[in-house]
Design a protein around this motif. Structure first.
Motif, short mmCIF file in Angstrom:
data_model
loop_
_atom_site.label_atom_id
_atom_site.label_comp_id
_atom_site.label_asym_id
_atom_site.label_seq_id
_atom_site.Cartn_x
_atom_site.Cartn_y
_atom_site.Cartn_z
N LYS A 231 -65.13 95.83 35.42
CA LYS A 231 -66.36 96.61 35.45
C LYS A 231 -67.35 96.11 36.51
O LYS A 231 -68.30 96.80 36.86
CB LYS A 231 -67.04 96.61 34.08
N TYR A 232 -67.13 94.89 37.02
CA TYR A 232 -68.04 94.31 38.01
C TYR A 232 -67.66 94.74 39.42
O TYR A 232 -66.48 94.86 39.76
CB TYR A 232 -68.03 92.78 37.91
N GLU A 233 -68.68 94.92 40.25
CA GLU A 233 -68.46 95.26 41.65
C GLU A 233 -68.17 94.02 42.50
O GLU A 233 -67.47 94.09 43.51
CB GLU A 233 -69.68 95.99 42.23
N VAL A 234 -68.73 92.89 42.07
CA VAL A 234 -68.64 91.64 42.86
C VAL A 234 -68.26 90.49 41.95
O VAL A 234 -68.82 90.33 40.85
CB VAL A 234 -69.98 91.32 43.55
N SER B 114 -76.66 95.35 42.23
CA SER B 114 -77.60 94.76 41.28
C SER B 114 -76.95 93.56 40.61
O SER B 114 -75.72 93.43 40.58
CB SER B 114 -78.00 95.80 40.22
N ARG B 115 -77.76 92.70 40.03
CA ARG B 115 -77.25 91.49 39.40
C ARG B 115 -76.35 91.78 38.20
O ARG B 115 -75.46 91.01 37.88
CB ARG B 115 -78.40 90.57 38.99
N SER B 116 -76.57 92.91 37.56
CA SER B 116 -75.73 93.29 36.43
C SER B 116 -74.32 93.65 36.85
O SER B 116 -73.41 93.75 36.02
CB SER B 116 -76.36 94.47 35.68
N GLU B 117 -74.10 93.85 38.15
CA GLU B 117 -72.79 94.22 38.68
C GLU B 117 -72.05 93.02 39.29
O GLU B 117 -71.01 93.18 39.90
CB GLU B 117 -72.95 95.31 39.74
N ILE B 118 -72.61 91.82 39.10
CA ILE B 118 -72.07 90.62 39.71
C ILE B 118 -71.76 89.59 38.63
O ILE B 118 -72.54 89.39 37.69
CB ILE B 118 -73.07 90.03 40.72
N VAL B 119 -70.62 88.92 38.75
CA VAL B 119 -70.24 87.89 37.78
C VAL B 119 -69.72 86.66 38.51
O VAL B 119 -69.15 86.77 39.60
CB VAL B 119 -69.15 88.43 36.81
N LEU B 120 -69.96 85.50 37.93
CA LEU B 120 -69.44 84.24 38.47
C LEU B 120 -68.38 83.71 37.51
O LEU B 120 -68.59 83.71 36.29
CB LEU B 120 -70.57 83.22 38.64
N ALA C 257 -75.03 80.47 37.36
CA ALA C 257 -75.08 81.88 36.98
C ALA C 257 -76.35 82.19 36.19
O ALA C 257 -77.05 83.18 36.48
CB ALA C 257 -73.84 82.25 36.17
N GLU C 258 -76.67 81.35 35.22
CA GLU C 258 -77.83 81.60 34.36
C GLU C 258 -79.13 81.57 35.15
O GLU C 258 -79.99 82.44 34.98
CB GLU C 258 -77.87 80.58 33.23
N ILE C 259 -79.29 80.59 36.01
CA ILE C 259 -80.52 80.46 36.79
C ILE C 259 -80.71 81.65 37.72
O ILE C 259 -81.83 82.10 37.97
CB ILE C 259 -80.52 79.13 37.58
N ASN C 260 -79.59 82.20 38.20
CA ASN C 260 -79.67 83.33 39.13
C ASN C 260 -79.58 84.69 38.43
O ASN C 260 -79.58 85.73 39.09
CB ASN C 260 -78.57 83.21 40.18
N GLY C 261 -79.48 84.67 37.11
CA GLY C 261 -79.54 85.91 36.36
C GLY C 261 -78.33 86.81 36.48
O GLY C 261 -78.46 88.04 36.46
N ILE C 262 -77.13 86.21 36.59
CA ILE C 262 -75.91 87.01 36.62
C ILE C 262 -74.99 86.58 35.49
O ILE C 262 -75.15 85.51 34.91
CB ILE C 262 -75.18 86.88 37.98
N ASP C 263 -74.01 87.41 35.18
CA ASP C 263 -73.06 87.11 34.11
C ASP C 263 -72.11 85.98 34.51
O ASP C 263 -71.93 85.69 35.70
CB ASP C 263 -72.25 88.34 33.74
N PHE C 264 -71.51 85.38 33.50
CA PHE C 264 -70.61 84.24 33.73
C PHE C 264 -69.40 84.34 32.81
O PHE C 264 -69.52 84.71 31.64
CB PHE C 264 -71.34 82.93 33.46
N PHE C 265 -68.24 84.01 33.36
CA PHE C 265 -67.04 83.82 32.55
C PHE C 265 -66.50 82.41 32.80
O PHE C 265 -66.31 82.01 33.96
CB PHE C 265 -65.94 84.82 32.93
N GLY C 266 -66.27 81.67 31.73
CA GLY C 266 -65.63 80.37 31.86
C GLY C 266 -64.12 80.53 31.97
O GLY C 266 -63.55 81.53 31.51
N TYR C 267 -63.49 79.55 32.58
CA TYR C 267 -62.04 79.59 32.77
C TYR C 267 -61.52 78.17 32.92
O TYR C 267 -62.15 77.33 33.57
CB TYR C 267 -61.70 80.41 34.02
N ASN C 268 -60.38 77.89 32.28
CA ASN C 268 -59.68 76.61 32.46
C ASN C 268 -60.50 75.40 32.01
O ASN C 268 -60.34 74.31 32.53
CB ASN C 268 -59.27 76.45 33.94
#
Length: 206
Positions: free
Chosen positions: A6-9, A163-169, A180-191
């Protein structure tokens, strides 16, 4: 993976997410600091694993100023980082170290989603490694230290036309989560199981 599509970036961490490099980087620290007491070097190794997203510049400075209690110059730290980089370029250029789970997603989606690398690794070294590994063409930009990851993300957000809602780290450390939190974008943890407790988490990209 529908939640990710669902994310663009997508902003990708590198070590531990795209390349299984943490044990090799541990070896690099041991080689560069082989003349120093083993007990103190072990303290640095623990710091290295707890702060995977931080750069070698920060880690070497921490070793001398916090563990050894010595003042060091920026030139001295840069010299150590250059030695570390030469070791890494020699040891990390094997495609066998690529994490096929995440790489498969990148290869299958880079033409549909804009992808960038934001890493604590040295930027010049990182770009050379990505070329040697034949993965550089998947990413719109490859960004690394000495610029801190929080600033790398901030700088990208100023030029990415979404927009920031379209970006995930996606990252494997608390430092990635913080960026991610400081910059206001979503985050997924991995590994990293520690990131599974209270955040979005990717068990497998397949």
């Amino acid at each position: 993976m529908k939640d990710l599509e669902k994310y663009e970036v997508i902003l990708w961490d590198f070590d531990g997410v795209i390349l299984d490099s943490m044990p090799t980087r541990e070896l690099g620290f041991r080689k560069v600091l082989e003349e120093y007491p083993k007990e103190q070097v072990e303290e640095l190794i623990q710091f290295h694993y707890k702060n995977g997203g931080w750069s070698r510049y920060v880690k070497f400075r921490y070793f001398f100023e916090e563990i050894l209690g010595k003042e060091v110059t920026t030139d001295f730290i840069s010299e150590l980082c250059s030695k570390f980089s030469r070791i890494m370029l020699d040891l990390l250029s094997s495609k066998e170290l690529l994490i096929l789970d995440s790489l498969g997603y990148i290869q299958g989606n880079f033409s549909n989603q804009e992808m960038h690398i934001v890493s604590g690794s040295d930027q010049k070294e990182l770009r050379l490694l990505c070329q040697q590994l034949d993965i550089h063409t998947y990413f719109s930009s490859i960004n690394g230290s000495p610029t801190p990851k929080i600033e790398l993300v901030k700088n990208l957000l100023q030029i990415i036309p979404f927009s920031r809602s379209e970006i995930v780290l996606i990252g494997d450390s608390r430092n990635d989560l913080e960026a991610a939190e400081i910059n206001g974008i979503d985050f997924f943890g991995y590994n990293n199981w520690d990131l599974q407790k209270d955040n979005g988490y990717i068990l497998s990209f397949s």
